[in-house]
Scaffold this motif. Structure first.
Motif, PDB file in Angstrom:
ATOM      1  N   GLN A  83       0.847  -1.190   0.000  1.00  0.00           N
ATOM      2  CA  GLN A  83       0.000   0.000   0.000  1.00  0.00           C
ATOM      3  C   GLN A  83       0.878   1.233   0.000  1.00  0.00           C
ATOM      4  OE1 GLN A  83      -2.514   0.312   3.485  1.00  0.00           O
ATOM      5  NE2 GLN A  83      -4.151   1.161   2.246  1.00  0.00           N
ATOM      6  N   SER A  84       0.342   2.334  -0.504  1.00  0.00           N
ATOM      7  CA  SER A  84       1.068   3.607  -0.490  1.00  0.00           C
ATOM      8  C   SER A  84       0.168   4.720   0.005  1.00  0.00           C
ATOM      9  CB  SER A  84       1.577   3.961  -1.885  1.00  0.00           C
ATOM     10  OG  SER A  84       2.574   3.068  -2.295  1.00  0.00           O
ATOM     11  N   TYR A  85       0.801   5.698   0.620  1.00  0.00           N
ATOM     12  CA  TYR A  85       0.151   6.934   1.046  1.00  0.00           C
ATOM     13  C   TYR A  85       0.884   8.069   0.346  1.00  0.00           C
ATOM     14  CZ  TYR A  85      -1.568   3.835   4.665  1.00  0.00           C
ATOM     15  OH  TYR A  85      -2.145   2.787   5.314  1.00  0.00           O
ATOM     16  N   VAL A  86       0.135   9.047  -0.150  1.00  0.00           N
ATOM     17  CA  VAL A  86       0.724  10.155  -0.897  1.00  0.00           C
ATOM     18  C   VAL A  86       0.311  11.460  -0.228  1.00  0.00           C
ATOM     19  CG1 VAL A  86       0.883  11.264  -3.159  1.00  0.00           C
ATOM     20  CG2 VAL A  86       0.588   8.799  -3.022  1.00  0.00           C
ATOM     21  N   SER A  87       1.264  12.386  -0.082  1.00  0.00           N
ATOM     22  CA  SER A  87       0.957  13.687   0.507  1.00  0.00           C
ATOM     23  C   SER A  87      -0.014  14.451  -0.396  1.00  0.00           C
ATOM     24  CB  SER A  87       2.243  14.491   0.714  1.00  0.00           C
ATOM     25  OG  SER A  87       2.860  14.764  -0.528  1.00  0.00           O
ATOM     26  N   PRO A  88      -0.780  15.385   0.167  1.00  0.00           N
ATOM     27  CA  PRO A  88      -1.762  16.125  -0.645  1.00  0.00           C
ATOM     28  C   PRO A  88      -1.164  16.829  -1.861  1.00  0.00           C
ATOM     29  CG  PRO A  88      -2.191  16.490   1.681  1.00  0.00           C
ATOM     30  CD  PRO A  88      -0.883  15.735   1.590  1.00  0.00           C
ATOM     31  N   ASP A  89       0.089  17.294  -1.752  1.00  0.00           N
ATOM     32  CA  ASP A  89       0.723  17.962  -2.900  1.00  0.00           C
ATOM     33  C   ASP A  89       1.371  16.976  -3.866  1.00  0.00           C
ATOM     34  OD1 ASP A  89       3.007  17.124  -1.565  1.00  0.00           O
ATOM     35  OD2 ASP A  89       3.849  19.127  -1.330  1.00  0.00           O
ATOM     36  N   LYS A  90       1.272  15.681  -3.555  1.00  0.00           N
ATOM     37  CA  LYS A  90       1.831  14.589  -4.363  1.00  0.00           C
ATOM     38  C   LYS A  90       3.350  14.643  -4.472  1.00  0.00           C
ATOM     39  CE  LYS A  90      -2.378  14.016  -6.980  1.00  0.00           C
ATOM     40  NZ  LYS A  90      -2.999  13.976  -8.283  1.00  0.00           N
ATOM     41  N   GLY A  91       3.983  15.348  -3.532  1.00  0.00           N
ATOM     42  CA  GLY A  91       5.437  15.464  -3.545  1.00  0.00           C
ATOM     43  C   GLY A  91       6.157  14.373  -2.767  1.00  0.00           C
ATOM     44  N   LYS A  92       5.441  13.699  -1.856  1.00  0.00           N
ATOM     45  CA  LYS A  92       6.042  12.625  -1.050  1.00  0.00           C
ATOM     46  C   LYS A  92       5.117  11.419  -1.069  1.00  0.00           C
ATOM     47  CE  LYS A  92       8.865  12.883   1.991  1.00  0.00           C
ATOM     48  NZ  LYS A  92      10.265  12.507   2.102  1.00  0.00           N
ATOM     49  N   SER A  93       5.725  10.253  -1.027  1.00  0.00           N
ATOM     50  CA  SER A  93       4.937   9.040  -0.833  1.00  0.00           C
ATOM     51  C   SER A  93       5.591   8.198   0.245  1.00  0.00           C
ATOM     52  CB  SER A  93       4.791   8.236  -2.136  1.00  0.00           C
ATOM     53  OG  SER A  93       5.994   7.616  -2.491  1.00  0.00           O
ATOM     54  N   PHE A  94       4.755   7.414   0.904  1.00  0.00           N
ATOM     55  CA  PHE A  94       5.175   6.510   1.971  1.00  0.00           C
ATOM     56  C   PHE A  94       4.559   5.164   1.625  1.00  0.00           C
ATOM     57  CE2 PHE A  94       4.782  10.824   3.393  1.00  0.00           C
ATOM     58  CZ  PHE A  94       5.979  11.060   4.040  1.00  0.00           C
TER      59      PHE A  94
END
Length: 90
Positions: free
Chosen positions: A42-53
């Protein structure tokens, strides 16, 4: 199999189209990962789409780095993690 959190930075933002092209691209990532025994959970993406976890099951951090390179994905940091469930304590 160990589980890892992979942090990534996308200077121009992460853009995955929500169409057949995006589905094909994600399928390619999954297939290349499988070559090294890496499973994208699974991935999580910051609202600005600049970082993913991203959460991965993999034999080693090296396997993740190798598949990231094949998938043209950046890797900032890889941390081995374990589940901590808050409901476990009830």
């Amino acid at each position: 199999m160990p589980r890892y959190l992979v942090e990534r930075t996308f200077p121009d933002g992460l853009n995955v189209p929500m169409n057949d092209a995006g589905a094909t691209a994600m399928g390619g990532v999954i297939a290349r990962n499988a070559e090294k025994g890496v499973t994208w959970v699974q991935s999580y993406v910051s609202p600005d789409k600049g970082k993913s976890f991203c959460i991965y099951d993999a034999p080693s951090p090296e396997a993740i780095r190798s598949t990231a390179q094949k998938n043209a994905l950046p890797v900032d940091k890889i941390t081995e993690v374990r589940v901590l469930d808050p409901y476990f304590y009830r």
